[in-house]
Design a protein around this motif. Structure first.
Motif, PDB file in Angstrom:
ATOM      1  N   MET A 135       0.838  -1.196   0.000  1.00  0.00           N
ATOM      2  CA  MET A 135       0.000   0.000   0.000  1.00  0.00           C
ATOM      3  C   MET A 135       0.876   1.250   0.000  1.00  0.00           C
ATOM      4  O   MET A 135       1.886   1.302   0.676  1.00  0.00           O
ATOM      5  N   TYR A 160      -3.776   8.329  -0.425  1.00  0.00           N
ATOM      6  CA  TYR A 160      -3.999   7.027  -1.050  1.00  0.00           C
ATOM      7  C   TYR A 160      -5.413   6.548  -0.718  1.00  0.00           C
ATOM      8  O   TYR A 160      -5.864   6.610   0.424  1.00  0.00           O
ATOM      9  N   GLU A 192      -8.783   3.662  -1.577  1.00  0.00           N
ATOM     10  CA  GLU A 192      -9.391   2.470  -2.167  1.00  0.00           C
ATOM     11  C   GLU A 192     -10.890   2.687  -2.127  1.00  0.00           C
ATOM     12  O   GLU A 192     -11.435   3.035  -1.073  1.00  0.00           O
ATOM     13  N   SER A 193     -11.569   2.500  -3.254  1.00  0.00           N
ATOM     14  CA  SER A 193     -12.998   2.783  -3.230  1.00  0.00           C
ATOM     15  C   SER A 193     -13.782   1.810  -4.101  1.00  0.00           C
ATOM     16  O   SER A 193     -13.253   1.226  -5.059  1.00  0.00           O
ATOM     17  N   TYR A 194     -15.053   1.666  -3.733  1.00  0.00           N
ATOM     18  CA  TYR A 194     -16.016   0.830  -4.456  1.00  0.00           C
ATOM     19  C   TYR A 194     -17.264   1.674  -4.693  1.00  0.00           C
ATOM     20  O   TYR A 194     -17.786   2.306  -3.765  1.00  0.00           O
ATOM     21  N   ARG A 197     -13.169  -2.824   4.214  1.00  0.00           N
ATOM     22  CA  ARG A 197     -13.242  -1.719   3.255  1.00  0.00           C
ATOM     23  C   ARG A 197     -14.558  -1.699   2.479  1.00  0.00           C
ATOM     24  O   ARG A 197     -14.764  -0.795   1.667  1.00  0.00           O
ATOM     25  N   ARG A 207     -14.204   0.344  -9.397  1.00  0.00           N
ATOM     26  CA  ARG A 207     -13.270   0.119  -8.298  1.00  0.00           C
ATOM     27  C   ARG A 207     -12.014   0.898  -8.607  1.00  0.00           C
ATOM     28  O   ARG A 207     -11.519   0.875  -9.740  1.00  0.00           O
ATOM     29  N   GLU A 260      -8.064   2.421  -7.043  1.00  0.00           N
ATOM     30  CA  GLU A 260      -6.984   2.465  -6.059  1.00  0.00           C
ATOM     31  C   GLU A 260      -5.992   3.513  -6.512  1.00  0.00           C
ATOM     32  O   GLU A 260      -5.767   3.712  -7.704  1.00  0.00           O
TER      33      GLU A 260
END
Length: 289
Positions: free
Chosen positions: A1, A7, A9-11, A62, A160, A162
């Motif tokens: 990471m 930084y 991370e997503s959905y 997450r 998605r 990152e």
């Protein structure tokens, strides 16, 4: 990471049910280096917009935040929610106890945006999530908003991402998608940065994607709100795809992390190759006083 402070991370998921007129869009994003996990969930009905935003401390889960959960079962997604939603137009909003239980099934192969851009494009988009994946699909289930209940039979888009996500890095963006029946869909993304523009996206079917490498678009406005657009996408295959769109409903939301920008979520009716489809067209535009 990455150790970058922003930084991310997503959905993200959306779906539109043309029969009932219900549209939903939602996101769970984590910035572990800021110890921040955020969520938004909005429902656009024919006569109102209801939603919720929240932020909590980051943890290892997450795909859950404040009642919204995403579960991936071999590529099929179960989306659920239990909690309040609020009418965004109400001066004194009261909680509408709500729920969602939806199965979201993908249609096309997941699209990697590295297939769309060269090294320069990747560098230009590095501050808005360098790793980005898109896919369209079909959603079925049930949504309850207060005393209203919807049986959902819808089409939609998921993504998605990152990488570094600095909401203030872009001057403007357009993120457009539409689905035709149960077998064809597109996504068109135009990102405008201080150093130049980036075009990306796909036109997809059950078997394959044609990566989009160029987007020519003319957006029509009613004041600050887009009212429609005419677009030509050029695929990596060399094929061109012409789209004519009109906006049928919208929700205008202040942009988190940027007091100078307005996020406009719209439901668009589009025509491509003689077929009519529906989807969300998202515009980040400068906020005019």
């Amino acid at each position: 990471m990455s150790t970058e402070l922003d930084y991310n991370e997503s959905y993200y998921f959306n779906f539109h049910d043309q029969k009932s007129g219900l549209t939903a869009f939602m996101r769970i994003g984590s910035k572990p280096n800021r110890d921040e996990k955020s969520v938004f969930l909005f429902m656009i009905e024919k006569d109102r917009v209801c939603g919720i935003r929240n932020a909590v401390g980051c943890d290892d889960d997450r795909m859950f935040c404040s009642g919204l959960r995403f579960v991936n079962d071999n590529g099929t997604w179960h989306i659920s929610y239990q909690g309040p939603l609020f009418d965004v137009a109400s001066k004194e909003p009261v909680p509408l106890m709500s729920s969602m239980d939806v199965i979201w099934k993908p249609v096309n192969p997941e699209m990697d945006y590295h297939d769309c851009v060269d090294a320069k494009g990747a560098a230009l988009s590095a501050q808005t999530a360098s790793e980005h994946f898109e896919q369209f699909g079909l959603a079925q289930g049930k949504v309850v908003i207060g005393d209203r209940s919807y049986d959902v039979d819808a089409t939609g888009e998921r993504d998605r991402s990152e990488g570094v996500r600095d909401w203030g890095a872009a001057k403007m963006w357009m993120w457009l998608n539409s689905v035709y029946g149960d077998d064809v869909g597109f996504n068109a993304t135009k990102l405008c940065t201080p150093m130049g523009d980036v075009d990306a996206g796909y036109v997809g079917s059950k078997d394959s994607n044609d990566p989009v490498v160029r987007i020519d678009i003319d957006v029509r406005y009613d004041g600050q709100i887009p009212s429609g657009y005419t677009m030509v996408m050029k695929g990596k295959s060399g094929k061109e795809y012409s789209v004519e769109a009109k906006i049928i409903r919208h929700a205008a939301l202040p942009m988190q992390g940027s007091k100078d920008m307005l996020l406009v979520e719209t439901i668009s009716e589009t025509v491509m190759d003689g077929r009519t489809g529906y989807g969300i067209a998202e515009f980040l535009v400068p906020l005019k006083n």
